[in-house]
Design an enzyme around this catalytic site. Structure first.
Site, PDB file in Angstrom:
ATOM      1  CB  ALA A  94      58.922  -7.097  47.397  1.00 52.20           C
ATOM      2  N   GLY A 115      56.551  -8.486  51.972  1.00 47.46           N
ATOM      3  CA  GLY A 115      57.387  -9.680  51.842  1.00 47.46           C
ATOM      4  C   GLY A 115      58.237  -9.937  53.081  1.00 47.46           C
ATOM      5  CD  GLU A 173      53.831 -11.901  51.588  1.00 40.64           C
ATOM      6  OE1 GLU A 173      54.695 -11.202  51.009  1.00 40.64           O
ATOM      7  OE2 GLU A 173      52.788 -12.285  51.040  1.00 40.64           O
ATOM      8  CD  GLU A 213      52.084  -6.781  50.709  1.00 38.12           C
ATOM      9  OE1 GLU A 213      51.325  -6.453  51.651  1.00 38.12           O
ATOM     10  OE2 GLU A 213      52.878  -7.732  50.793  1.00 38.12           O
TER      11      GLU A 213
HETATM   12  N1  CO8 Z   1      61.435  -1.149  48.742  1.00 35.13           N
HETATM   13  C1  CO8 Z   1      62.399  -0.280  48.383  1.00 35.13           C
HETATM   14  N2  CO8 Z   1      62.883   0.692  49.180  1.00 35.13           N
HETATM   15  C2  CO8 Z   1      62.365   0.791  50.424  1.00 35.13           C
HETATM   16  C3  CO8 Z   1      61.366  -0.090  50.875  1.00 35.13           C
HETATM   17  C4  CO8 Z   1      60.895  -1.096  49.983  1.00 35.13           C
HETATM   18  N3  CO8 Z   1      59.960  -2.000  50.325  1.00 35.13           N
HETATM   19  N4  CO8 Z   1      61.039   0.243  52.149  1.00 35.13           N
HETATM   20  C5  CO8 Z   1      61.826   1.297  52.475  1.00 35.13           C
HETATM   21  N5  CO8 Z   1      62.630   1.607  51.437  1.00 35.13           N
HETATM   22  C6  CO8 Z   1      63.624   2.708  51.395  1.00 35.13           C
HETATM   23  C7  CO8 Z   1      62.987   4.071  51.296  1.00 35.13           C
HETATM   24  O1  CO8 Z   1      62.652   4.381  49.944  1.00 35.13           O
HETATM   25  C8  CO8 Z   1      64.078   4.960  51.864  1.00 35.13           C
HETATM   26  O2  CO8 Z   1      65.061   5.157  50.853  1.00 35.13           O
HETATM   27  P1  CO8 Z   1      65.743   6.632  50.686  1.00 35.13           P
HETATM   28  O3  CO8 Z   1      66.500   6.852  51.974  1.00 35.13           O
HETATM   29  O4  CO8 Z   1      66.630   6.457  49.504  1.00 35.13           O
HETATM   30  O5  CO8 Z   1      64.620   7.601  50.484  1.00 35.13           O
HETATM   31  C9  CO8 Z   1      64.732   4.078  52.939  1.00 35.13           C
HETATM   32  O6  CO8 Z   1      64.345   2.730  52.627  1.00 35.13           O
HETATM   33  C10 CO8 Z   1      64.239   4.394  54.339  1.00 35.13           C
HETATM   34  O7  CO8 Z   1      62.807   4.365  54.318  1.00 35.13           O
HETATM   35  P2  CO8 Z   1      61.868   5.581  54.795  1.00 35.13           P
HETATM   36  O8  CO8 Z   1      62.588   6.880  54.610  1.00 35.13           O
HETATM   37  O9  CO8 Z   1      60.542   5.418  54.118  1.00 35.13           O
HETATM   38  O10 CO8 Z   1      61.779   5.248  56.356  1.00 35.13           O
HETATM   39  P3  CO8 Z   1      60.585   5.625  57.357  1.00 35.13           P
HETATM   40  O11 CO8 Z   1      61.099   5.276  58.704  1.00 35.13           O
HETATM   41  O12 CO8 Z   1      60.067   6.993  57.087  1.00 35.13           O
HETATM   42  O13 CO8 Z   1      59.391   4.596  56.956  1.00 35.13           O
HETATM   43  C11 CO8 Z   1      58.448   2.465  56.389  1.00 35.13           C
HETATM   44  C12 CO8 Z   1      59.562   3.232  57.146  1.00 35.13           C
HETATM   45  C13 CO8 Z   1      57.099   2.753  57.035  1.00 35.13           C
HETATM   46  C14 CO8 Z   1      58.770   0.981  56.519  1.00 35.13           C
HETATM   47  C15 CO8 Z   1      58.421   2.908  54.918  1.00 35.13           C
HETATM   48  O14 CO8 Z   1      59.746   2.813  54.392  1.00 35.13           O
HETATM   49  C16 CO8 Z   1      57.540   2.066  54.024  1.00 35.13           C
HETATM   50  O15 CO8 Z   1      56.328   2.228  54.031  1.00 35.13           O
HETATM   51  N6  CO8 Z   1      58.140   1.139  53.217  1.00 35.13           N
HETATM   52  C17 CO8 Z   1      57.445   0.351  52.238  1.00 35.13           C
HETATM   53  C18 CO8 Z   1      56.652  -0.748  52.886  1.00 35.13           C
HETATM   54  C19 CO8 Z   1      55.889  -1.534  51.853  1.00 35.13           C
HETATM   55  O16 CO8 Z   1      55.021  -1.049  51.148  1.00 35.13           O
HETATM   56  N7  CO8 Z   1      56.212  -2.852  51.754  1.00 35.13           N
HETATM   57  C20 CO8 Z   1      55.567  -3.747  50.851  1.00 35.13           C
HETATM   58  C21 CO8 Z   1      56.340  -3.857  49.576  1.00 35.13           C
HETATM   59  S1  CO8 Z   1      55.509  -4.869  48.370  1.00 35.13           S
HETATM   60  C22 CO8 Z   1      55.787  -6.454  48.867  1.00 35.13           C
HETATM   61  O17 CO8 Z   1      56.478  -6.722  49.812  1.00 35.13           O
HETATM   62  C23 CO8 Z   1      55.120  -7.487  48.047  1.00 35.13           C
HETATM   63  C24 CO8 Z   1      55.529  -8.878  48.499  1.00 35.13           C
HETATM   64  C25 CO8 Z   1      55.472  -9.833  47.373  1.00 35.13           C
HETATM   65  C26 CO8 Z   1      56.774 -10.521  47.195  1.00 35.13           C
HETATM   66  C27 CO8 Z   1      57.569  -9.971  46.050  1.00 35.13           C
HETATM   67  C28 CO8 Z   1      58.810 -10.791  45.792  1.00 35.13           C
HETATM   68  C29 CO8 Z   1      60.092 -10.007  45.531  1.00 35.13           C
END
Ligand code: CO8
Length: 260
Positions: free
Chosen positions: A68, A111, A114, A134
């Site tokens: 998400a 998500g 999921e 998460e």
């Molecule tokens: N949300 C928003 N932005 C994101 C997300 C995300 N989930 N994941 C990555 N991005 C963005 C980063 O902020 C970054 O943006 P910018 O270039 O502007 O800094 C860009 O994408 C590239 O990401 P990274 O630089 O972090 O790339 P890496 O290769 O270093 O890392 C990862 C990749 C490991 C995937 C890392 O981006 C990460 O940990 N992402 C978040 C993963 C996460 O925590 N996901 C769970 C989110 S919560 C959720 O899904 C709850 C589900 C419930 C449903 C909700 C309904 C809407």
């Protein structure tokens, strides 16, 4: 052929199958509420389209979806979560009658994982990584992760995946039964489309009835479990740790948990 009626996804009809591509590559296909609304709209339209008999859902090589959109929910409150009730939209994917095959490469997190698990089958590239991170941002899965992982992989593995937030590799996912098959990154999408075409060659009404029947094994327990998960997910937006976890991610720093 690609239809461009949407902003955050691409729909590529190729009867008797169609491919829906999540398309926010700059944020690793983070699932904003707008993207989810478009996805549900496109899937429902394909479900009504008599020329399409199976649907492939994919992202790009780097990410299926990294979860998400954290920026869109970092400052959200419990009341906003309840009023928005975003999972009511996600739930509509469960009602799609045609077979859905996820073709996953790169990250399938939160998500994103999921969404892949909402599909009927998953074809993974060798680079795919599946996880529920998460817990690292102060919340928990909310779109079925706790329920579908426990069901598919058993309690011990579900606890480890959900409580550590550590992703598993494509090969681990294959061994554990989360995915149907693993293919090289160059061919995973074609592999998923091949599977979709094979199923699309079968009698469509029997396919829909068979899908509904397999899902009937899970429906009752899912109805109850999803409600518990959803309530707990919304409640966590009253905690300081949720605000800290999400802001720490956005500010690219380590969170400090207070247990409040
Ligand atoms: N949300 C928003 N932005 C994101 C997300 C995300 N989930 N994941 C990555 N991005 C963005 C980063 O902020 C970054 O943006 P910018 O270039 O502007 O800094 C860009 O994408 C590239 O990401 P990274 O630089 O972090 O790339 P890496 O290769 O270093 O890392 C990862 C990749 C490991 C995937 C890392 O981006 C990460 O940990 N992402 C978040 C993963 C996460 O925590 N996901 C769970 C989110 S919560 C959720 O899904 C709850 C589900 C419930 C449903 C909700 C309904 C809407």
């Amino acid at each position: 052929m690609t239809t461009n009626a949407y902003q955050h996804i691409l729909v590529e009809p190729d009867p008797p199958i169609a491919t829906v591509r999540l398309n926010r590559p700059k944020v690793l296909n983070a699932l904003s509420p707008e993207l989810i609304a478009e996805l549900v709209d496109a899937l429902q339209a394909l479900d009504r389209d008599d020329t399409v008999h199976a649907i492939v859902l994919t992202g790009n090589e780097r990410a299926f979806a990294a979860g998400a959109d954290i920026g869109a929910m970092a400052d959200s409150t419990v009341v906003e979560q309840i009023r928005r009730d975003q999972f009511a939209t996600w739930d509509k994917v469960r009602k799609i009658k045609k077979p859905l095959i996820a073709a996953v490469s790169g990250w399938a997190l939160g998500g994103g994982n999921e969404t892949a698990m909402m599909c009927d089958m998953i074809v993974a590239s060798e680079t795919a990584r599946f996880g529920q991170p998460e817990i690292n941002i102060g919340i928990m899965p909310g779109a079925g992760g706790t329920q579908r992982i426990a069901q598919a992989l058993g309690k011990a593995r579900a606890m480890e995946i959900v409580l550590t937030g550590r992703p598993i590799t494509a090969d681990e996912a294959l061994q554990m039964g989360l995915v149907n098959r693993v293919a090289p990154v160059e061919t995973y999408l074609e592999e998923a489309r091949r599977l979709a075409r094979e199923i699309a060659s079968k009698p469509p009404v029997a396919v829909a009835m068979a899908k509904q029947s397999v899902n009937a094994v899970f429906d009752d327990y899912l109805d109850r479990g999803l409600m518990t998960e959803r309530r707990n997910f919304y409640m966590l937006f009253a905690t300081d740790d949720q605000k800290e976890g999400m802001h720490a991610f956005l500010e690219k720093r380590k969170p400090t948990w207070t247990g409040r």
